[in-house]
Design a protein around this motif. Structure first.
Motif, PDB file in Angstrom:
ATOM      1  N   SER A  24       0.840  -1.196   0.000  1.00 32.55           N
ATOM      2  CA  SER A  24       0.000   0.000   0.000  1.00 32.55           C
ATOM      3  C   SER A  24       0.877   1.248   0.000  1.00 32.55           C
ATOM      4  CB  SER A  24      -0.905   0.009   1.230  1.00 32.55           C
ATOM      5  OG  SER A  24      -1.600   1.242   1.330  1.00 32.55           O
ATOM      6  N   THR A  25       0.409   2.291  -0.687  1.00 32.81           N
ATOM      7  CA  THR A  25       1.133   3.566  -0.673  1.00 32.81           C
ATOM      8  C   THR A  25       0.737   4.428   0.517  1.00 32.81           C
ATOM      9  OG1 THR A  25      -0.557   4.505  -2.120  1.00 32.81           O
ATOM     10  CG2 THR A  25       1.438   3.656  -3.173  1.00 32.81           C
ATOM     11  N   VAL A  26      -0.284   3.992   1.270  1.00 31.63           N
ATOM     12  CA  VAL A  26      -0.715   4.729   2.455  1.00 31.63           C
ATOM     13  C   VAL A  26       0.196   4.364   3.619  1.00 31.63           C
ATOM     14  CG1 VAL A  26      -2.581   5.124   4.104  1.00 31.63           C
ATOM     15  CG2 VAL A  26      -3.104   4.810   1.671  1.00 31.63           C
ATOM     16  N   GLY A  27       0.820   5.364   4.229  1.00 30.73           N
ATOM     17  CA  GLY A  27       1.681   5.113   5.381  1.00 30.73           C
ATOM     18  C   GLY A  27       0.894   5.114   6.671  1.00 30.73           C
ATOM     19  N   ALA A  28       0.238   6.231   6.971  1.00 32.38           N
ATOM     20  CA  ALA A  28      -0.551   6.347   8.193  1.00 32.38           C
ATOM     21  C   ALA A  28      -1.621   7.408   8.016  1.00 32.38           C
ATOM     22  CB  ALA A  28       0.339   6.706   9.387  1.00 32.38           C
ATOM     23  N   LEU A  30     -16.853  14.975  16.427  1.00 32.33           N
ATOM     24  CA  LEU A  30     -16.652  15.434  15.052  1.00 32.33           C
ATOM     25  C   LEU A  30     -15.170  15.448  14.703  1.00 32.33           C
ATOM     26  CD1 LEU A  30     -18.062  16.797  12.529  1.00 32.33           C
ATOM     27  CD2 LEU A  30     -17.286  18.962  13.517  1.00 32.33           C
ATOM     28  N   PRO A  31     -14.750  14.845  13.596  1.00 31.08           N
ATOM     29  CA  PRO A  31     -13.355  14.955  13.159  1.00 31.08           C
ATOM     30  C   PRO A  31     -13.009  16.413  12.851  1.00 31.08           C
ATOM     31  CG  PRO A  31     -14.418  13.101  12.080  1.00 31.08           C
ATOM     32  CD  PRO A  31     -15.508  13.879  12.763  1.00 31.08           C
ATOM     33  N   LEU A  32     -11.932  16.900  13.455  1.00 33.37           N
ATOM     34  CA  LEU A  32     -11.509  18.282  13.279  1.00 33.37           C
ATOM     35  C   LEU A  32     -10.310  18.416  12.352  1.00 33.37           C
ATOM     36  CD1 LEU A  32     -11.714  19.482  16.997  1.00 33.37           C
ATOM     37  CD2 LEU A  32     -13.401  19.893  15.180  1.00 33.37           C
ATOM     38  N   LYS A  33      -9.535  17.362  12.251  1.00 27.29           N
ATOM     39  CA  LYS A  33      -8.349  17.401  11.392  1.00 27.29           C
ATOM     40  C   LYS A  33      -8.100  16.009  10.851  1.00 27.29           C
ATOM     41  CE  LYS A  33      -3.633  19.342  11.348  1.00 27.29           C
ATOM     42  NZ  LYS A  33      -3.919  20.497  10.486  1.00 27.29           N
ATOM     43  N   PHE A  34      -7.697  15.960   9.596  1.00 27.98           N
ATOM     44  CA  PHE A  34      -7.578  14.699   8.884  1.00 27.98           C
ATOM     45  C   PHE A  34      -6.246  14.687   8.139  1.00 27.98           C
ATOM     46  CE2 PHE A  34      -9.145  11.923   5.378  1.00 27.98           C
ATOM     47  CZ  PHE A  34      -9.671  10.897   6.149  1.00 27.98           C
ATOM     48  N   THR A  35      -5.428  13.658   8.344  1.00 28.40           N
ATOM     49  CA  THR A  35      -4.081  13.669   7.774  1.00 28.40           C
ATOM     50  C   THR A  35      -3.690  12.320   7.198  1.00 28.40           C
ATOM     51  OG1 THR A  35      -3.351  15.308   9.352  1.00 28.40           O
ATOM     52  CG2 THR A  35      -1.654  14.017   8.305  1.00 28.40           C
ATOM     53  N   LEU A  36      -3.129  12.339   6.009  1.00 31.72           N
ATOM     54  CA  LEU A  36      -2.594  11.105   5.428  1.00 31.72           C
ATOM     55  C   LEU A  36      -1.143  11.307   5.032  1.00 31.72           C
ATOM     56  CD1 LEU A  36      -4.176   8.673   2.897  1.00 31.72           C
ATOM     57  CD2 LEU A  36      -1.928   9.611   2.431  1.00 31.72           C
ATOM     58  N   THR A  37      -0.274  10.444   5.551  1.00 35.05           N
ATOM     59  CA  THR A  37       1.123  10.461   5.146  1.00 35.05           C
ATOM     60  C   THR A  37       1.397   9.232   4.298  1.00 35.05           C
ATOM     61  OG1 THR A  37       1.667   9.446   7.280  1.00 35.05           O
ATOM     62  CG2 THR A  37       1.986  11.812   7.078  1.00 35.05           C
ATOM     63  N   LEU A  96       0.411   8.872  -3.933  1.00 40.25           N
ATOM     64  CA  LEU A  96      -0.641   8.076  -3.299  1.00 40.25           C
ATOM     65  C   LEU A  96      -1.295   7.092  -4.256  1.00 40.25           C
ATOM     66  CD1 LEU A  96      -2.238   7.649  -0.674  1.00 40.25           C
ATOM     67  CD2 LEU A  96      -3.904   9.296  -1.544  1.00 40.25           C
ATOM     68  N   VAL A  97      -1.779   7.574  -5.380  1.00 38.47           N
ATOM     69  CA  VAL A  97      -2.525   6.738  -6.318  1.00 38.47           C
ATOM     70  C   VAL A  97      -1.676   6.436  -7.542  1.00 38.47           C
ATOM     71  CG1 VAL A  97      -4.597   6.590  -7.744  1.00 38.47           C
ATOM     72  CG2 VAL A  97      -4.696   7.734  -5.531  1.00 38.47           C
ATOM     73  N   ASN A  98      -1.622   5.167  -7.912  1.00 43.79           N
ATOM     74  CA  ASN A  98      -0.927   4.746  -9.123  1.00 43.79           C
ATOM     75  C   ASN A  98      -1.913   4.081 -10.071  1.00 43.79           C
ATOM     76  OD1 ASN A  98       1.622   5.608  -8.232  1.00 43.79           O
ATOM     77  ND2 ASN A  98       1.966   3.693  -7.137  1.00 43.79           N
ATOM     78  N   ALA A  99      -1.697   4.242 -11.366  1.00 36.34           N
ATOM     79  CA  ALA A  99      -2.570   3.634 -12.370  1.00 36.34           C
ATOM     80  C   ALA A  99      -1.722   2.987 -13.454  1.00 36.34           C
ATOM     81  CB  ALA A  99      -3.495   4.669 -12.981  1.00 36.34           C
ATOM     82  N   LEU A 100      -2.089   1.760 -13.815  1.00 35.83           N
ATOM     83  CA  LEU A 100      -1.437   1.045 -14.915  1.00 35.83           C
ATOM     84  C   LEU A 100      -2.426   0.974 -16.067  1.00 35.83           C
ATOM     85  CD1 LEU A 100       0.533  -0.885 -16.393  1.00 35.83           C
ATOM     86  CD2 LEU A 100      -0.394  -2.757 -14.995  1.00 35.83           C
ATOM     87  N   VAL A 101      -2.018   1.485 -17.232  1.00 40.79           N
ATOM     88  CA  VAL A 101      -2.822   1.395 -18.445  1.00 40.79           C
ATOM     89  C   VAL A 101      -2.074   0.470 -19.407  1.00 40.79           C
ATOM     90  CG1 VAL A 101      -3.936   2.658 -20.308  1.00 40.79           C
ATOM     91  CG2 VAL A 101      -3.613   3.762 -18.087  1.00 40.79           C
TER      92      VAL A 101
END
Length: 407
Positions: A232-236, A247-254, A378-383
């Motif tokens: 996966s390319t998602v770390g945390a 309520l979520p106040l802050k959202f983070t993706l590394t 984050l996102v990879n695509a193979l064509v």
């Protein structure tokens, strides 16, 4: 995004038209698909403390997830700052224009309105933006994207949904069933992004409470989500959850590759008081061009991905696409019916997307044959050269493995 189909009874002329349609499909569907999947995945960045770590009662990860699920904030207003760094090539500031251009091409091209939210809000896929948000129950919401000397607003009031672009003085109008929130083309608030992330929480995921934090002057818990799977390319993912309302106040993706967050979205100011009724009033300004949904000027071909299209994240069927694998390494796949990756010369009416895509594509080979991988942080695509598309928040090697398996 189903593949184009024909049968033996199709007249020769119509068959030629279908082949032309396939070639056009791969030109537009591929970049729009990548943008749409990115929009469904981005939005998580390490929750940064505003002022120290508040002393809050202990809570388990399960209890915190339940607190988020039970949150029923009906009224709020505030300011959200969102920064997105997908690691696209440096195009001198043209990234967001190309992203919105791809959606515009898919939705009808130059004939569409600049106030159409399906195109306008894709600008959030690049750079730093400031949003003002307000809500008063399911019938009234407003989101404003603040720009240099201009503002774009999306207003839902009862059955009416208005998009207004002050820069062009254009208005886009559609209707929404009473009592139903207006669908946004991309997740834009910490809650939207958290909802998408939590759909991926299963036995392939580690979920823990990572201390406390203050965001926008509010005491919050930090929920930390880590994929267990390799590939996966998602770390945390880190979410700051308001201790009182849930309520979520802050959202983070590394990303797994490290470095700066892919997306950091969080409130800088928030109030849970009832917004004034006038907040949701809108009348088209004098002289504004108004485009009605379904009119000849409105996009009619391939709409931009809506929140409903993206429902379920990578672990479920993405907008009717087939999926391979499970959990964080799920790959969505479809047959574009095309003939591989278009060259820049094949894209005269798509804002130069051919050259844009080619600037960061890598040729790959495998049991599936050969193709090109387009990568972001984050996102990879193979064509593949025969027009099949594989896309996900997975590494290049994971995409090739999925293509070999899918073959």
């Amino acid at each position: 995004m189903a593949p184009y189909a024909s049968d033996d009874s199709t007249p020769a002329g119509e068959a030629d038209d279908l082949r032309v349609g396939r070639r056009k499909a791969v030109r537009y569907i591929v970049p729009v698909t990548v943008i749409g999947v990115a929009a469904a995945t981005i939005g998580l960045v390490p929750a940064l403390a505003d002022s120290g770590d508040p002393d809050l009662p202990k809570i388990t990860a399960q209890q915190l997830i339940e607190k988020i699920a039970a949150s029923d904030v009906q009224q709020l207003s505030g300011t959200v700052k969102i920064t997105t760094d997908l690691g696209l090539p440096d195009l001198g500031g043209l990234e967001s224009g190309l992203l919105s251009g791809a959606t515009g091409a898919a939705g009808g091209g130059d004939g569409g309105s600049s106030a159409d939210p399906s195109a306008k809000l894709t600008e959030l896929a690049s750079g730093t933006h400031t949003l003002r948000v307000a809500a008063d129950g399911p019938d009234k919401q407003k989101l404003s994207l603040l720009e240099n000397a201009a503002e774009y607003s999306l207003i839902h009031n009862g059955k009416d949904v208005w998009g207004y672009d002050s820069a062009s003085n254009e208005v886009y109008h559609s209707t929404s069933p009473k009592g139903k929130e207006a669908a946004e083309p991309v997740p834009t608030t910490p809650k939207d992004l958290t909802d998408e992330a939590l759909k991926a929480v299963d036995d392939t995921t580690s979920v823990t409470v990572d201390g406390t934090v203050q965001v926008a002057g509010r005491d919050a818990y930090k929920l930390l989500v880590n994929p267990k799977q390799s590939g996966s390319t998602v770390g945390a993912i880190s979410v700051a959850v308001d201790a009182k309302t849930g309520l979520p106040l802050k959202f983070t993706l590394t990303p797994a590759s490290g470095g700066a967050a892919v997306v950091d979205a969080g409130f800088t100011q928030v109030s849970f008081a009832k917004p004034g009724a006038a907040t949701f009033d809108f009348t088209p300004p004098k002289g504004a061009k108004v485009t009605e949904e379904g009119s000849a000027d409105a996009p009619t071909d391939v709409p931009a991905p809506s929140r409903d299209d993206l429902e379920g994240g990578f672990a479920k069927d993405l907008a009717g696409l087939d999926v391979l694998g499970e959990g964080w390494t799920t790959v969505a796949t479809f047959d574009s019916g095309g003939e591989g990756v278009p060259s820049s010369g094949d894209l005269p009416d798509a804002g130069g997307l051919g050259g844009f895509l080619g600037s960061f594509g890598d040729k790959v080979d495998g049991k599936f044959g050969s193709g090109t991988v387009f990568s972001t942080r984050l996102v990879n695509a193979l064509v593949t050269d025969d027009g099949k598309v594989y896309v996900g928040a997975v590494t290049k090697d994971a995409l090739v493995k999925a293509a070999n398996t899918g073959k």
